[in-house]
Design a protein around this motif. Structure first.
Motif, mmCIF file in Angstrom:
data_model
loop_
_atom_site.group_PDB
_atom_site.id
_atom_site.type_symbol
_atom_site.label_atom_id
_atom_site.label_comp_id
_atom_site.label_asym_id
_atom_site.label_seq_id
_atom_site.Cartn_x
_atom_site.Cartn_y
_atom_site.Cartn_z
ATOM 1 N N HIS A 118 0.685 -1.101 -0.119
ATOM 2 C CA HIS A 118 0.057 -0.195 0.060
ATOM 3 C C HIS A 118 0.869 1.268 0.023
ATOM 4 C CE1 HIS A 118 0.913 0.816 4.041
ATOM 5 N NE2 HIS A 118 0.523 -0.221 4.454
ATOM 6 N N ARG A 120 -0.940 4.782 -0.391
ATOM 7 C CA ARG A 120 -1.553 6.016 -0.258
ATOM 8 C C ARG A 120 -1.414 6.578 1.178
ATOM 9 N NH1 ARG A 120 -6.251 8.189 1.591
ATOM 10 N NH2 ARG A 120 -7.636 9.534 0.104
ATOM 11 N N ARG A 163 -9.924 3.865 -2.764
ATOM 12 C CA ARG A 163 -9.518 2.724 -2.438
ATOM 13 C C ARG A 163 -8.412 2.141 -3.239
ATOM 14 N NH1 ARG A 163 -14.898 -0.351 -1.821
ATOM 15 N NH2 ARG A 163 -15.125 0.646 -3.584
ATOM 16 N N GLU A 164 -7.140 1.408 -2.956
ATOM 17 C CA GLU A 164 -6.141 1.000 -3.644
ATOM 18 C C GLU A 164 -6.797 -0.331 -4.162
ATOM 19 O OE1 GLU A 164 -2.361 1.464 -2.472
ATOM 20 O OE2 GLU A 164 -2.855 2.112 -0.375
ATOM 21 N N ILE A 166 -6.702 -4.062 -5.013
ATOM 22 C CA ILE A 166 -5.862 -5.341 -4.399
ATOM 23 C C ILE A 166 -6.565 -6.580 -5.294
ATOM 24 C CG2 ILE A 166 -5.309 -6.673 -2.495
ATOM 25 C CD1 ILE A 166 -5.766 -3.946 -0.933
ATOM 26 N N TYR A 171 -0.960 -5.671 -4.878
ATOM 27 C CA TYR A 171 -1.629 -4.336 -5.182
ATOM 28 C C TYR A 171 -1.299 -3.747 -6.500
ATOM 29 C CZ TYR A 171 -2.232 -3.075 -0.338
ATOM 30 O OH TYR A 171 -2.580 -3.201 0.921
ATOM 31 N N SER A 201 6.888 1.819 -1.291
ATOM 32 C CA SER A 201 5.489 1.240 -0.862
ATOM 33 C C SER A 201 5.853 0.336 0.362
ATOM 34 C CB SER A 201 5.011 0.535 -1.949
ATOM 35 O OG SER A 201 5.531 -0.649 -2.170
#
Length: 287
Positions: A118, A120, A163-164, A166, A171, A201
């Motif tokens: 992740h 963000r 929202r990332e 996945i 990711y 990340s």
């Protein structure tokens, strides 16, 4: 260096390269490589100047001479370079408006052994930090916001979900931290936004780590300057927003997400960049 013709045979050593930079001949000597070639206009006179040398030893001077005057060797392509070349040849296409669309050159190990985590939270933390640092500079804050708003106006980025992405625990999105580079003396762009694809990340890898670098496509600067002697006039130009004229394939745009807001009083927005913004990626080969 002016050398008499009677000395020339004594300093030449084996080594001859032809067609250096398209028009030069390089002959090896005990002092390094000697370049010769045609000039644009006839030379009727020349002048020489003798200057007292520094305290550096002759060995140090010759070493620096070899380092500075070495003829560049022909570039060698690696397997990664070949992969990038084939990728762009097979996947690059042009839109109806004439602009190119390219894919990002992901490594074959992505996302199995070189996976992203992740990104963000780290991007948001850095954005808020930069926002606080420029709050006291009203003009810079306004200009910085206008630069990013221009991306929306020109349709160079568009809103996306917060929202990332996945899939199967991997990711498939990445948030690029960004900051301002200020050049007050620039006549065109005094403030520009730089996106950082090297930010790690949560997995310990950045977007740069999962992409191939690709071969260097720019011409060698030294050879360009050497060719100037063949022409009476030389022109230097700059293409405005050159990289932003190239689109990234839609399925890869989520790897170019950023965070921004028009003012500190408004909520943070998630957007994705639609144009090429990674300096390390290979550009398409122009026809």
């Amino acid at each position: 260096m002016v050398i008499g013709s009677d000395i020339l045979p004594k300093i030449l050593i084996p080594g001859l390269k032809t067609n250096v930079g398209g028009s030069l001949i390089a002959q090896n000597s005990i002092f390094g490589w000697i370049l010769s070639g045609p000039v644009a206009e006839q030379i009727s006179t020349f002048s020489t100047q003798v200057v007292e040398g520094s305290a550096d030893s002759l060995g140090d001077l010759l070493k620096r001479f070899w380092e500075q005057e070495e003829v560049p060797s022909a570039p060698t392509h690696t397997d990664d370079d070949e992969f990038c070349e084939e990728l762009y040849k097979n996947t690059t296409y042009r839109r109806e408006d004439g602009r190119y669309v390219v894919k990002l050159p992901f490594k074959s190990t992505f996302p199995d052994s070189t996976a992203l985590g992740h990104s963000r939270p780290a991007a948001q933390q850095q954005y808020l930090s930069i926002e606080r640092s420029i709050e006291k500079k009203a003009e810079l804050q306004t200009t910085y916001s206008k630069v990013l708003e221009e991306y929306l106006t020109l349709d160079h980025m568009e809103p996306t979900k917060s929202r990332e992405i996945i899939r199967d625990g991997n990711y498939f999105s990445f948030y690029l931290p960004h900051h301002a580079v200020i050049k007050p003396d620039s006549k065109t762009t005094k403030v520009r936004v730089v996106f950082n694809a090297s930010k790690l990340s949560h997995s310990g890898l950045s977007l740069n780590d999962v992409l191939h670098t690709g071969p260097v496509l720019q011409n060698d600067l030294m050879l360009i300057i050497l060719k100037w002697r063949l022409y009476k006039y030389v022109f230097n130009g700059d293409i405005e927003k050159m990289y932003r004229q190239i689109y990234v394939h839609k399925e890869d745009q989520d790897f170019q997400r950023i965070l921004f807001r028009r003012s500190p009083e408004r909520p943070i927005e998630d957007v994705k960049l639609k144009q090429l913004h990674l300096a390390l990626t290979v550009l398409p080969i122009w026809p």
